[in-house]
Enzyme design. Sequence first.
Site, PDB file in Angstrom:
ATOM      1  N   HIS A 132     -69.571  -3.588-109.759  1.00 62.89           N
ATOM      2  CA  HIS A 132     -69.537  -5.057-109.736  1.00 62.89           C
ATOM      3  C   HIS A 132     -70.791  -5.624-110.418  1.00 62.89           C
ATOM      4  O   HIS A 132     -71.624  -6.249-109.747  1.00 62.89           O
ATOM      5  CB  HIS A 132     -69.493  -5.563-108.285  1.00 62.89           C
ATOM      6  CG  HIS A 132     -68.344  -5.053-107.463  1.00 62.89           C
ATOM      7  ND1 HIS A 132     -68.315  -5.152-106.089  1.00 62.89           N
ATOM      8  CD2 HIS A 132     -67.177  -4.449-107.808  1.00 62.89           C
ATOM      9  CE1 HIS A 132     -67.183  -4.632-105.618  1.00 62.89           C
ATOM     10  NE2 HIS A 132     -66.486  -4.185-106.644  1.00 62.89           N
ATOM     11  N   HIS A 141     -64.101  -9.862-110.191  1.00 64.70           N
ATOM     12  CA  HIS A 141     -64.264  -8.680-109.320  1.00 64.70           C
ATOM     13  C   HIS A 141     -65.278  -7.678-109.899  1.00 64.70           C
ATOM     14  O   HIS A 141     -66.273  -7.374-109.261  1.00 64.70           O
ATOM     15  CB  HIS A 141     -62.900  -7.994-109.098  1.00 64.70           C
ATOM     16  CG  HIS A 141     -62.965  -6.829-108.164  1.00 64.70           C
ATOM     17  ND1 HIS A 141     -62.035  -6.564-107.190  1.00 64.70           N
ATOM     18  CD2 HIS A 141     -63.872  -5.818-108.065  1.00 64.70           C
ATOM     19  CE1 HIS A 141     -62.378  -5.473-106.511  1.00 64.70           C
ATOM     20  NE2 HIS A 141     -63.487  -4.994-107.039  1.00 64.70           N
TER      21      HIS A 141
END
Length: 289
Positions: free
Chosen positions: A160, A229
Site C-alpha cells: 500500500h 487500495h
Amino acid sequence: MGLVDDLKKAGKTLLRKDVLQAPFVQEVCKTISNMYRLGWDERNGGNISCLLDEKEVADYLDLNNVIRTFPLAGVYENAFDVTPLLGKIFLVTGTGKYFKNVEDDPETNLGIVRIAQNGVELLWGYKDGGRTTSELPAHLMCHMARLKVDPENRVVMHTHPTNLLAMTYVHKLDTNKFTHTLWQMSTECIVVFPDGVEVLPWMLCGTNEIGVATAEKMQSARVVVWAMHGIYGAGKTLDETFGLIETVEKASQIYMLTAHLPRVNTITDKQLKQLVELFKVDVRKGILS
Ligand code: 13P
Ligand code: ZN
C-alpha cells in the site's frame, strides 16, 4: 520400517539445514522490514508470495511432512483453478500478520506451503495456527499469468505505497494516462517499467474476482494498481519486484509534490522516445505520441 531405514531418516534430519537461515526466508524478512519502514505496510497491509525451488527447500524441510492442510481460498472459501501450480512450493505471508513483526518472528508470520488439488499443504510456519494471506487468489492467479509470459517469474508482491494510493484519488484511473504521467515524473521510469502500469478501479479485495481482474492485467504489465487500495508487482526476484514498486512509488511522490503547482517543465514524448531508443526497451504501444 527396518533399522537401516530408521538410520537413513535420522541421518537426513541431522543433515537438514535451519530454515530460518535459508536465503529465501532471510531475504523475504529483510524486504518486508524495508517495506514496513517505508510506511507502505501499515498494520497487516500487504502480502508477498515467492515461488521456491523444490530441491532448495528439501535442504531445509522434510517435504513429506505436511503439518496441516487448509482450503485454497481468499476471504471467501470458493475454490479457483490452480492446475498449473499443483505441487509448487511458495513462501507466503500469513493473513492478518503485521509486516512490522515478520523479521523478529518469521515462523509465526510466514508459511511455506505446497499447492495441492484439495487445498494448501503447510510445510513450515504459521506457528500460531494461521494461514495464507486473504489475497491468495490474486497471488496465485498472478503467478499463473506471469509464468506464461516469463517462465522465470518467482515473486508477487502486494503493498500500500502512500503516494501511489494518494495519486489514485486525484488522477484519472486510465491505464494509458496513468502510465504516461508516471513516465514523465522521472527519467528512469520508462526504462524501469516500459510495459507501464495497468489500473483497476476499486474492487472488493481478497476475492476471486479481483484476482481474475489482476491476473488478466498482469498479462500485459508487471505492475497493477488497485485504485484506492495499493499495488501488485511481479518479477523474477524480490529485489527486482521491490525495485519496480519503489520506482512507481517515487514517481507517484513526485506527482503528488507537484500536481497542485503550475507545471513549468516536463519530459516530452520526444525525450521519452530517446530513452526508449537508448536503452532498447520494449515500450508499451499507444501511449507516446
Ligand atoms: P492479509 O493480511 O490477508 O494479507 O491482507 C492484507 C491486505 O493488504 C489485503 O489487501
Ligand atoms: Zn492490501
